[in-house]
Design a protein around this motif. Structure first.
Motif, PDB file in Angstrom:
ATOM      1  N   ASP A 338       1.067  -1.443   0.019  1.00 24.62           N
ATOM      2  CA  ASP A 338       0.214   0.112   0.171  1.00 24.62           C
ATOM      3  C   ASP A 338       0.761   1.724   0.131  1.00 24.62           C
ATOM      4  O   ASP A 338       0.878   2.000  -0.581  1.00 24.62           O
ATOM      5  N   SER A 339       1.768   1.318   0.643  1.00 23.34           N
ATOM      6  CA  SER A 339       3.060   2.383   0.960  1.00 23.34           C
ATOM      7  C   SER A 339       3.727   2.444  -0.329  1.00 23.34           C
ATOM      8  O   SER A 339       3.744   3.265  -1.200  1.00 23.34           O
ATOM      9  N   LYS A 342       0.745   3.651  -2.602  1.00 22.97           N
ATOM     10  CA  LYS A 342       0.387   5.241  -2.737  1.00 22.97           C
ATOM     11  C   LYS A 342       1.739   6.425  -3.103  1.00 22.97           C
ATOM     12  O   LYS A 342       1.503   7.603  -3.606  1.00 22.97           O
ATOM     13  N   SER A 343       2.929   5.616  -2.782  1.00 23.70           N
ATOM     14  CA  SER A 343       4.044   7.332  -3.064  1.00 23.70           C
ATOM     15  C   SER A 343       4.398   7.078  -5.099  1.00 23.70           C
ATOM     16  O   SER A 343       4.532   8.010  -5.889  1.00 23.70           O
ATOM     17  N   LEU A 346       1.423   8.977  -5.274  1.00 21.99           N
ATOM     18  CA  LEU A 346       2.109  10.305  -5.341  1.00 21.99           C
ATOM     19  C   LEU A 346       3.376  11.422  -5.916  1.00 21.99           C
ATOM     20  O   LEU A 346       2.504  12.273  -6.865  1.00 21.99           O
TER      21      LEU A 346
END
Lengths: 523, 158
Positions: A338-339, A342-343, A346
């Motif tokens: 998930d991280s 998200k990056s 972004l």
């Protein structure tokens, strides 16, 4: 003060005419009168001299023809008043020791005139004397002539002068009219035409009749208007051409902007692609864990059912505990994925973000790994020794994270690509071990003054940048990569982003040894 | 010695006075001699005889035309000649200067034309013979066909 040309001509001619009139009316008659009087005086004196000569000859030679002729001549002369012979005698006293000069009138013509010795000229009469001396008699011939003739002559001259002045005045007026008509009128026509030309009417044309300078001026004016008309037509055509060119340029600019947008998007997508490869690799691991642990959990659940059917609660509990542990691992690796996602999101966002305090060290760490895995995803043989030296004292920076992240990713990718594309070492040489280091450093203000800043240095030991292109690398669309491999906007966009943050970006490179890009951002 | 010189000087003065007186008296004798004058004229217009008063009137310019209307032209010898002086004395009863002034006055005032004055009798006679109406006075009786002798008071000379 504006004085019309016509008025000037009038004034000039009038002045000349008045001066000439004064001359002919005053000066000329005066001088003529003086000249007449002078000549008349001479003439009268000549009469007296002639008679005196006649008298002298008559008395000396007893030849009276001369005096008779002279007398006839004098008597017939215009203005004659009288001629008188004055006898001058020396009268001694009785003792003969003193004398007086006695002047007596010997004879006068005409008899009716009574001449007194010692008469002088007056305004009405001119009297002249001429002496003679003979043994028989000494004396003077005195002649008197009236000035009436002179006065009449003067009056005649004055009348003539007056008429001449009048004539000259009328002539002057006619000349003024003529000049005004031949100079002022054409000039006014010229002026009106010039005004019309000034107002944009280039059809103004002058009918040049006079064959003089004004006519030449009119012709020159017509030529000028024609030239202006041609020039304006040419200018209009040039303007049209310029307008067309401008239109095309605008179209081209629009196209360029669209292309630029596409290129920027392409650049973004390219970096995204590169990053995606890393991300994919990064996600792959947690997904494998998730999948594996999910499969294991599935099997463990089956085993748990079996053990529960058997009633072996101890084994069931053991299996349930394993399931939980696996579940925790699934959650951990799920969050990890998930991280990463998200990056990626972004990074893919457009750059209209707001500034926010960001931990640069975290960002550097993340993007180094992303870039590395991206390279690895494309080339399994790619291997580089990369290290990060992150200053623990680094303050958070107020920045737009996705923009700065893009810069970092671009520079790190460039460093990796430079190492990956480094040529083989010369024969007999040893290929250097490819290295990339990313160092962050807090730079306090010098001497306690100024501003805090942070420095990020990205160094590789690749082939370096040739001096000939160092000045161009920040130019838009400049790239050393093969066609289709790079947009040439990476460093240009990086430069703009760092500038927009009030920082600076510089490059130090030695060909054959490596390159260091340094970013300095104000805190 | 001194008295002798004074006497000699006085004697010289007396001699001079006497000599001068003799000279003056001889002049007086010469002056007192009269010259007979004759009146001549062009035969065309002038009369054959004239009275003394008529002659004087002509010579004074008072009478300027003959009876037939012809203009009288007077010819005289200049006053510097002896005959001229005689004319001044006998006819004009004036001195030579007075005659000159007289005619100057006449001419000046336009009252008459002055006579023609000649140096010699010959010139005068030639003038008279050539100009009808001319009259002149000479000191000798001419014998010329173009000239007539005018009797004055019945005399050829006066």
């Amino acid at each position: 003060m504006f004085i019309a040309l016509k008025t000037k001509i009038w004034l000039t001619v009038l002045t000349i005419v008045l001066l000439f009139t004064c001359f002919t009316l005053i000066y000329f008659p005066l001088k003529q009168g003086e000249s007449l009087l002078h000549n008349y005086n001479n003439e009268v004196q000549n009469h007296a001299n002639t008679v005196a000569l006649g008298v002298r000859i008559a008395l000396k030679e007893q030849n009276y023809e001369g005096v008779q002729t002279a007398m006839q001549f004098v008597r017939g002369a215009p203005g004659f008043e009288f001629v008188s012979l004055l006898q001058v005698d020396t009268v001694w006293n009785e003792k003969h020791d003193s004398f007086i000069i006695k002047e007596t009138v010997f004879g006068t013509y005409p008899d009716s005139v009574h001449v007194k010795p010692g008469q002088v000229s007056t305004d009405s009469i001119i009297i002249k004397r001429a002496p003679f001396q003979t043994p028989e008699m000494s004396g003077d011939i005195e002649v008197g002539f009236s000035t009436k003739e002179i006065i009449e002559s003067k009056h005649k001259i004055q009348r003539t002068s007056l008429m001449a002045s009048g004539g000259i005045f009328i002539l002057g007026l006619l000349i003024s009219l003529w000049l005004a008509r031949n100079i002022s009128v054409p000039v006014r026509v010229l002026r009106d035409a010039a005004r019309r030309v000034g107002q944009g009417d280039l059809t103004a044309n002058i009918n040049c009749i006079s064959n003089d300078e004004i006519g030449d001026l009119g012709k020159a004016f017509n030529i000028m208007v024609s030239d202006i008309s041609k020039a304006r037509e040419e200018l209009r055509e040039i303007n049209q051409t310029l307008s067309d060119t401008n239109q095309r340029l605008n179209t081209t600019l629009t196209d360029l902007k669209a292309t630029q947008t596409q290129l920027i998007h392409a650049e973004k997508m390219a970096s995204l692609g590169e990053m995606t490869a890393g991300i994919a690799h990064e996600i792959q691991n947690p997904l494998n864990f998730v999948n594996n642990f999910s499969e294991i959990n599935s099997e463990l659940v089956d085993e748990l059912h079996d053990e529960l059917k058997k009633g072996d609660m101890q084994s069931a509990n053991e299996i349930a505990r394993n399931i939980k542990e696996n579940e925790e691992k699934i959650v951990f690796h799920g969050k990890r994925a998930d991280s990463i996602v998200k990056s990626m999101l972004l990074h893919s966002r457009t750059g209209s973000g707001q500034k926010e305090l960001t931990d640069l060290n975290d960002m550097v760490d993340e993007y180094v790994r992303l870039a590395y895995h991206g390279m690895r995803a494309k080339d399994k043989t790619f291997n580089v020794d990369f290290k990060t030296e992150l200053d623990p004292e680094l303050p958070k920076i107020n920045m737009i994270p996705q923009d700065i992240g893009r810069v970092l990713l671009n520079l790190i990718n460039n460093a990796f690509q430079a190492l990956n594309s480094a040529p083989y070492p010369p024969e007999g040489g040893h290929k250097k071990s490819p290295k990339v280091s990313v160092i962050t450093k807090h730079i306090p203000p010098l001497g306690g003054r100024g501003q805090n800043s942070v420095q990020i240095s990205i160094t590789d030991n690749g082939p370096g940048i040739p001096d000939s292109i160092k000045d161009k690398i920040f130019q838009p669309f400049f790239t050393t990569k093969p066609t289709g491999k790079g947009t040439g906007l990476g460093l240009s966009l990086s430069y703009d982003i760092i500038n927009a943050h009030g920082g600076e970006i510089k490059v130090d490179s030695i060909e054959g040894e490596g390159t260091t890009f340094t970013i300095i951002l104000p805190v | 010695m001194k008295n002798y010189e004074v006497i000699k000087m006085k004697l010289s003065i007396y001699i001079r006075i006497i000599f001068s007186s003799l000279l003056f008296m001889s002049g007086m004798v010469v002056h007192a001699q009269t010259i007979p004058l004759t009146v001549i004229s062009h035969p065309a217009d002038a009369p054959a005889d004239l009275k003394q008063s008529e002659l004087k009137s002509i010579l004074l310019g008072e009478k300027q035309r003959w009876k037939n209307g012809k203009k009288i032209e007077v010819a005289l010898l200049k006053t510097s000649t002896a005959a001229g002086k005689e004319v001044c004395t006998k006819v004009y009863d004036m001195s030579a200067d007075e005659v000159k002034k007289y005619w100057l006055a006449m001419v000046f005032q336009g009252k008459a034309e002055a006579p023609s004055f000649f140096n010699t009798v010959g010139e005068l006679q030639a003038f008279v013979s050539e100009n009808p109406g001319a009259i002149g006075i000479v000191d000798q009786i001419p014998n010329s066909p173009g000239i007539q002798v005018v009797m004055v008071d019945g005399k050829k000379t006066f």
